[in-house]
Write an enzyme that holds these catalytic residues in place. Structure first.
Site, short mmCIF file in Angstrom:
data_model
loop_
_atom_site.label_atom_id
_atom_site.label_comp_id
_atom_site.label_asym_id
_atom_site.label_seq_id
_atom_site.Cartn_x
_atom_site.Cartn_y
_atom_site.Cartn_z
N LYS A 265 9.22 7.25 0.55
CA LYS A 265 9.47 5.63 -0.10
C LYS A 265 10.68 4.91 0.60
CE LYS A 265 7.57 2.61 -1.49
NZ LYS A 265 6.50 1.48 -1.76
N SER B 145 1.64 6.10 -4.91
CA SER B 145 2.65 5.89 -6.16
C SER B 145 3.11 6.22 -6.91
CB SER B 145 2.14 4.44 -6.40
OG SER B 145 1.62 4.29 -7.40
N TYR C 215 7.98 11.57 -3.63
CA TYR C 215 7.38 10.01 -3.21
C TYR C 215 8.67 9.53 -3.06
CZ TYR C 215 7.07 5.79 -5.75
OH TYR C 215 6.80 4.01 -5.32
N ALA D 53 0.81 -1.60 -0.01
CA ALA D 53 -0.08 0.04 0.04
C ALA D 53 0.63 1.45 0.09
CB ALA D 53 -1.13 0.15 1.35
N ASP E 98 8.91 20.01 -18.64
CA ASP E 98 9.32 19.17 -17.71
C ASP E 98 8.45 18.62 -16.32
OD1 ASP E 98 10.63 16.34 -17.30
OD2 ASP E 98 12.77 17.61 -17.66
N THR F 175 10.82 1.05 -3.97
CA THR F 175 11.33 0.75 -5.60
C THR F 175 12.50 1.72 -5.94
OG1 THR F 175 10.87 2.79 -7.58
CG2 THR F 175 10.53 3.42 -4.48
N ASP F 176 13.30 1.26 -6.86
CA ASP F 176 14.27 2.21 -7.21
C ASP F 176 14.82 3.24 -7.25
OD1 ASP F 176 13.20 2.71 -9.32
OD2 ASP F 176 14.51 1.65 -10.85
N GLU F 177 13.36 4.11 -6.89
CA GLU F 177 13.58 5.71 -7.11
C GLU F 177 13.94 6.89 -6.07
OE1 GLU F 177 10.11 7.72 -8.44
OE2 GLU F 177 10.05 6.58 -10.21
P1 NAD Z 1 -1.27 2.21 -7.03
O1 NAD Z 1 -1.25 3.54 -6.85
O2 NAD Z 1 -1.37 1.24 -8.16
O3 NAD Z 1 -2.18 0.82 -5.44
C1 NAD Z 1 -1.88 1.54 -4.04
C2 NAD Z 1 -2.69 0.44 -3.42
O4 NAD Z 1 -2.64 0.45 -2.26
C3 NAD Z 1 -3.89 0.50 -4.13
O5 NAD Z 1 -4.42 -0.43 -3.91
C4 NAD Z 1 -4.48 2.54 -3.12
O6 NAD Z 1 -5.92 1.93 -2.57
C5 NAD Z 1 -3.92 1.65 -1.63
N1 NAD Z 1 -3.65 3.01 -0.87
C6 NAD Z 1 -3.24 3.52 -0.70
N2 NAD Z 1 -3.32 4.24 0.21
C7 NAD Z 1 -3.33 3.17 1.30
C8 NAD Z 1 -3.74 3.94 2.30
N3 NAD Z 1 -3.92 4.62 3.05
N4 NAD Z 1 -4.13 2.45 2.96
C9 NAD Z 1 -4.53 1.80 2.40
N5 NAD Z 1 -4.59 1.19 0.97
C10 NAD Z 1 -3.58 2.63 0.39
O7 NAD Z 1 0.50 1.32 -6.54
P2 NAD Z 1 1.63 0.30 -7.61
O8 NAD Z 1 2.19 0.99 -8.50
O9 NAD Z 1 0.59 -1.46 -7.66
O10 NAD Z 1 2.61 0.11 -6.40
C11 NAD Z 1 2.13 -0.62 -5.68
C12 NAD Z 1 3.74 -0.69 -4.82
O11 NAD Z 1 5.30 -0.86 -5.04
C13 NAD Z 1 3.91 0.60 -4.36
O12 NAD Z 1 4.61 0.47 -2.82
C14 NAD Z 1 5.48 1.45 -4.63
O13 NAD Z 1 6.23 2.13 -4.20
C15 NAD Z 1 5.74 -0.21 -5.02
N6 NAD Z 1 6.16 -0.19 -6.57
C16 NAD Z 1 5.95 0.43 -7.71
C17 NAD Z 1 6.54 0.47 -8.50
C18 NAD Z 1 5.68 0.74 -10.66
O14 NAD Z 1 6.17 0.59 -10.93
N7 NAD Z 1 4.17 0.95 -10.07
C19 NAD Z 1 8.17 -0.19 -9.16
C20 NAD Z 1 8.28 -0.55 -7.69
C21 NAD Z 1 7.85 -0.32 -7.07
O1 DAU Z 2 10.58 3.19 -10.60
C1 DAU Z 2 9.81 2.93 -10.40
C2 DAU Z 2 8.69 3.64 -10.62
O2 DAU Z 2 8.07 3.55 -11.47
C3 DAU Z 2 7.56 3.99 -9.36
O3 DAU Z 2 8.26 3.48 -7.88
C4 DAU Z 2 6.66 4.28 -8.95
O4 DAU Z 2 5.42 3.88 -8.42
C5 DAU Z 2 6.04 4.58 -10.24
O5 DAU Z 2 4.90 5.29 -10.65
C6 DAU Z 2 7.06 5.15 -11.22
O6 DAU Z 2 7.46 6.43 -11.76
P1 DAU Z 2 7.86 7.06 -12.99
O7 DAU Z 2 8.00 8.49 -12.42
O8 DAU Z 2 9.23 6.70 -13.87
O9 DAU Z 2 6.75 6.53 -13.44
P2 DAU Z 2 5.39 7.36 -15.11
O10 DAU Z 2 5.03 6.13 -15.58
O11 DAU Z 2 5.48 8.59 -14.14
O12 DAU Z 2 6.48 8.17 -16.17
C7 DAU Z 2 7.86 7.15 -16.12
C8 DAU Z 2 8.47 7.99 -17.44
O13 DAU Z 2 7.37 9.00 -18.17
C9 DAU Z 2 8.73 9.09 -16.27
O14 DAU Z 2 10.24 9.32 -16.82
C10 DAU Z 2 7.88 10.83 -16.68
C11 DAU Z 2 7.50 10.64 -18.05
N1 DAU Z 2 6.32 10.86 -18.37
C12 DAU Z 2 5.09 10.67 -17.44
C13 DAU Z 2 4.31 10.70 -17.65
C14 DAU Z 2 2.84 10.70 -16.58
C15 DAU Z 2 5.57 11.05 -18.88
O15 DAU Z 2 6.60 11.96 -20.58
N2 DAU Z 2 4.50 11.88 -19.94
C16 DAU Z 2 3.59 11.65 -18.35
O16 DAU Z 2 2.40 12.19 -19.05
#
Ligand code: NAD
Ligand code: DAU
Length: 351
Positions: free
Chosen positions: A161, A87, A157, A84, A287, A132-134
């Site tokens: 994390k 994100s 963010y 949770a 940007d 996350t790698d961020e």
């Molecule tokens: P997401 O935003 O799709 O889902 C997050 C979920 O958490 C949602 O279902 C939301 O309702 C729930 N949530 C938010 N706040 C809450 C709270 N206060 N109490 C209970 N539930 C709550 O996120 P995701 O992309 O599925 O990411 C999941 C996890 O993985 C996160 O911890 C994120 O940091 C990590 N992560 C994501 C990515 C990515 O590329 N999306 C990559 C690496 C790590």
């Molecule tokens: O690296 C892991 C992370 O990847 C997770 O921890 C985050 O939860 C997840 O959201 C993701 O983060 P990014 O910021 O990398 O993802 P996003 O899809 O928002 O953006 C990907 C790249 O694209 C980034 O360089 C920003 C760019 N971007 C994003 C959006 C939404 C655009 O150029 N245009 C856009 O509209």
């Protein structure tokens, strides 16, 4: 045996894939999905497994410490897989405090409950924090993030994390909680919420809307098929030694603009449009503030220790993802109506 698992954030993008994998693979486990159902949480992501006898959903907020404590008393979990979170980086730039509350305070609430309820038996419990790698910040043209890379977060963010990762390690070191952390690169695949680059672009191309590319589109991300991430979480949860961190990534770096061009090509084919039609939608916009240039993961520790590796080539995975979104129109329409429109307008019309 770890049998009663609390999965937080199981109605989100990655969480729903983790829930599905565990529910189908481990019929003897009891899996409890705790989710607040924010804009990003969606029970439609779990329709195929919602009636399974080893699965239950509970709606709740990890920021509510008393509720979390009561839940641990009532449910007697053996372990937690904590996903949770708030994100989305862009939302963290607008509303940092939401990220402090859920990502930091929510994580500490879960750690406090684990500390209290598992006291005296930490070695038989497990707290798995999905990160996350961020947290590592940004790379230049060379190099990869390893588990030893120093933390250097740049967005609210990633700062939230990073802080939560530090708390997990502090609870391991100070109280002896059995904790593991994984730091993963960008995921893509089905059920991805269309605020993120790939599903947002798919939705816009489908509707002939501009594809907003931040800056010059030169930022690089390392993309991993979400089901490969779920498999990594399974392997790490069951096999990692307490106190270990694993990096998870796809060895699959793409410049945003190259990724968008590939996506346009796939969409032209799928939608029966003339070659080059969708590329005309590419629109360079202001940007992202503090935009990290490049992420790339060295996942050799995970590959060598636990035998995990990514399964899909990106071109294949992206095509599968496009197919999924085009054949799940109802899902896409539901999540892009209402509040999404307000978010989109605020985020993009002023850019
Ligand atoms: P997401 O935003 O799709 O889902 C997050 C979920 O958490 C949602 O279902 C939301 O309702 C729930 N949530 C938010 N706040 C809450 C709270 N206060 N109490 C209970 N539930 C709550 O996120 P995701 O992309 O599925 O990411 C999941 C996890 O993985 C996160 O911890 C994120 O940091 C990590 N992560 C994501 C990515 C990515 O590329 N999306 C990559 C690496 C790590
Ligand atoms: O690296 C892991 C992370 O990847 C997770 O921890 C985050 O939860 C997840 O959201 C993701 O983060 P990014 O910021 O990398 O993802 P996003 O899809 O928002 O953006 C990907 C790249 O694209 C980034 O360089 C920003 C760019 N971007 C994003 C959006 C939404 C655009 O150029 N245009 C856009 O509209």
């Amino acid at each position: 045996m770890l049998k009663k698992i609390l999965i937080t954030g199981g109605a989100g993008f990655i969480g729903s894939h983790v829930v599905r994998l565990f529910v189908n693979k481990y019929p003897d486990y009891q899996l409890v999905n705790l989710d607040k159902l924010t804009y990003a949480g969606n029970l439609a992501n779990l329709e195929d497994i919602q009636d399974k006898p080893n699965y239950r959903f509970i709606k709740g907020d990890i920021v509510d410490a008393a509720f979390i404590d009561e839940l641990f008393t009532a449910e007697k979990f053996d372990s937690v897989i904590h996903l949770a979170a708030e994100s989305h980086v862009d939302r963290s730039i607008t509303n940092p405090l939401d990220f402090v509350m859920t990502n930091i305070v929510g994580t500490v609430n879960l750690l406090n409950a684990a500390r209290k309820h598992w006291k005296g038996d930490y070695e038989n419990k497990r707290f798995y924090h999905v990160s996350t790698d961020e947290v590592y910040g940004t790379l230049g043209e060379d190099g990869l993030f390893t588990e030893e890379t120093a933390y250097d977060p740049h967005s609210p963010y990633s700062a939230s994390k990073a802080s939560s990762d530090h708390f997990v390690r502090a609870y391991q070191d100070t109280y002896g909680i059995n904790a593991v952390i994984s730091n993963c690169s960008n995921n893509y695949g089905s059920y991805h919420f269309p605020e993120k680059l790939i599903p947002l672009s798919i939705n816009n191309i489908k509707n002939n809307l501009p594809i907003p590319v931040y800056g010059k589109g030169e930022n690089i991300r390392d993309w991993l098929w979400v089901e490969d991430h779920a498999r990594a979480i399974d392997v790490i949860f069951h096999n990692a030694e307490s106190g270990t961190t694993y990096n998870v990534g796809g060895h699959n770096e793409w410049k945003n603009i190259d990724l968008i061009r590939l996506l346009c090509k796939i969409m032209d084919e799928k939608l029966d449009r003339d070659a080059g039609t969708s590329e005309k939608l590419i629109t360079y916009v202001t940007d992202r503030a503090g935009h990290d240039l490049r992420y790339a993961i060295d996942s050799s520790k995970l590959q060598n220790d636990l035998g995990w590796k990514p399964s899909l080539q990106f071109e294949e995975g992206l095509e599968k993802t496009v197919d999924w979104f085009l054949s799940n129109e109802e899902w896409l329409n539901n999540v892009t109506s209402g509040n999404y429109q307000t978010y989109y307008e605020k985020q993009y019309t002023e850019r």
